[in-house]
Design a protein around this motif. Structure first.
Motif, short mmCIF file in Angstrom:
data_model
loop_
_atom_site.label_atom_id
_atom_site.label_comp_id
_atom_site.label_asym_id
_atom_site.label_seq_id
_atom_site.Cartn_x
_atom_site.Cartn_y
_atom_site.Cartn_z
N CYS A 125 39.42 71.74 116.57
CA CYS A 125 40.27 70.55 116.38
C CYS A 125 41.68 70.77 116.91
O CYS A 125 42.35 69.82 117.33
CB CYS A 125 40.32 70.18 114.90
SG CYS A 125 38.76 69.54 114.24
N PHE A 133 45.86 67.34 122.62
CA PHE A 133 44.65 67.92 122.04
C PHE A 133 43.43 67.54 122.88
O PHE A 133 43.37 66.44 123.44
CB PHE A 133 44.45 67.42 120.60
CG PHE A 133 45.50 67.92 119.64
CD1 PHE A 133 45.49 69.23 119.20
CD2 PHE A 133 46.50 67.07 119.19
CE1 PHE A 133 46.45 69.70 118.33
CE2 PHE A 133 47.47 67.52 118.31
CZ PHE A 133 47.45 68.84 117.88
N ILE A 186 39.76 64.50 120.86
CA ILE A 186 40.39 63.33 120.27
C ILE A 186 39.37 62.22 120.06
O ILE A 186 38.34 62.17 120.73
CB ILE A 186 41.57 62.82 121.14
CG1 ILE A 186 41.08 62.45 122.54
CG2 ILE A 186 42.66 63.87 121.22
CD1 ILE A 186 42.16 61.82 123.40
N HIS A 211 43.88 63.39 117.09
CA HIS A 211 42.96 64.52 117.01
C HIS A 211 42.06 64.39 115.78
O HIS A 211 42.36 63.68 114.82
CB HIS A 211 43.73 65.84 116.96
CG HIS A 211 44.55 66.00 115.70
ND1 HIS A 211 43.99 66.36 114.49
CD2 HIS A 211 45.87 65.85 115.47
CE1 HIS A 211 44.93 66.44 113.57
NE2 HIS A 211 46.09 66.12 114.13
#
Length: 385
Positions: free
Chosen positions: A220, A294, A297, A304
């Motif tokens: 993540c 990130f 997503i 995220h």
């Protein structure tokens, strides 16, 4: 922050790892933390009582360990100190099932600590007991050096309870076989009538974990700056930590994800990418905006995923899959990655490095069942002689 009078400290609130703590900062800049004002005041009262006494006048073990905690506060990180303080208060100072805190220093005996640990085992998990016991041993060691406490040789005379003897057992993680990995992959890639992924982008994150062995918090937190598709590598350097804060006057909680460095220095690692992992990263590449964004997503706005979102999606995938075991989690996928590599003959040291374990012995203990199976298979060679 409250207004203070001359010569007084200040009161306020501070968010640490997502949790709101009340604090009092004295004129010397030393902080006292607590979940409530009342808790802070109790801790200040304990500190003031101890500070009025010299070391030889501190009579109980509870007073002594609080004095020791106060002495190490400036040498450790703030969140670490709070976790130490919480452990000591909850499992020693306020633990009345075995009142070790009010035992006089001169009356302390090794058998008392053994009885104390045995009592803790009726209420807590092994990890909680080990953490508290580690702090107690550090305090005792200092007391013995200063001749405040009689030598007791706790390392030789006191044993922590075994996993089988504690109230809350460590949960075992179901590790998917090669067959179940294939069934899970099939379910993850299921499409709806419009040709879209049945579980959305979150399913792609589970696939990335399955083929890289990353922790869900690492997946993540992965950013494009740590992905090199040309070299077919990604670099694990950061992860998310989840904090929970109770909403005042309610039984509900708020959650916050805070990015931090990886679990240990060994967790910083390079992971080569197999084809499936590259396909997942190319899928997310359509959302790419900058190297600081990130990777995983859930929409074009760059929001995220959280570990909990991935866990919920994984629950749905497992429930709808044809796997015989319905207890797989994102962490199961990580262990599936490691177990498959080991079963295919990859050296355990390489697997340990890919998973970011602290050492090879930890990896061995996690996958000991695979090695037991390998031993049985190995001796069958003798039947062919």
């Amino acid at each position: 922050m409250r207004k203070r009078k001359n010569g007084e400290g200040s009161w306020g609130e501070k968010k640490i790892k997502g949790t709101i703590y009340k604090y009092y900062r004295d004129v010397n800049g030393v902080y006292t933390y607590g979940k409530t004002d009342a808790e802070v005041k109790r801790k200040i009262k304990n500190k003031n009582t101890i500070q009025k006494k010299k070391t030889k006048e501190v009579t109980t073990f509870g007073e002594y360990i609080l004095m020791w905690l106060d002495s190490i506060q400036t040498s450790i990180e703030e969140p670490t100190f709070i976790s130490y303080e919480d452990a000591i208060y909850s499992r020693l100072i306020n633990f009345k099932k075995y009142d070790l805190a009010n035992v006089e220093l001169e009356d302390l005996k090794p058998e008392m600590f053994q009885e104390y640990l045995n009592t803790l085992s009726k209420f807590y998990a092994l990890a909680s007991i080990q953490k508290t016991w580690g702090l107690i041993k550090r305090c005792i060691a200092i007391g013995e050096i200063k001749n405040d406490i009689n030598p007791m040789h706790l390392q030789l005379t006191v044993k922590t309870p075994s996993e089988s003897k504690v109230a809350h057992k460590k949960k075992t993680i179901a590790v998917p076989s090669v067959e179940d990995i294939e069934l899970l992959t099939e379910e993850i890639n299921r499409k709806d009538s419009n040709g879209n992924n049945w579980y959305g982008n979150a399913a792609k994150v589970t696939l990335l974990i399955m083929y890289t062995g990353m922790r869900v918090s690492e997946a993540c937190a992965l950013k494009w700056k740590n992905v090199d598709l040309e070299k077919r590598e990604l670099y694990v350097k950061e992860s998310f930590t989840k904090s929970r804060s109770k909403i005042s006057g309610d039984n509900k909680y708020t959650y916050e994800n805070k990015i931090k460095s990886t679990k240990t220095k060994n967790s910083i690692r390079t992971i080569p990418l197999p084809d499936t992992a590259v396909e997942v990263l190319n899928y997310f590449k359509k959302y790419y905006k900058s190297d600081e964004e990130f990777v995983c997503i859930n929409d074009k706005n760059g929001n995220h995923y959280t570990s909990r979102q991935i866990e919920r999606t994984m629950d749905r995938i497992v429930k709808n899959s044809k796997c015989s075991t319905k207890t797989y989690t994102p962490h199961s996928l990580r262990h599936g990655y490691g177990s498959i590599l080991l079963s295919k003959g990859v050296d355990i040291k390489i697997v340990s490095e890919l998973l970011g374990h602290k050492d090879v012995s930890f990896t061995y203990n996690v996958y000991i069942s695979i090695f037991e199976k390998d031993k049985h298979n190995a001796v069958q060679v003798l039947n062919k002689l």
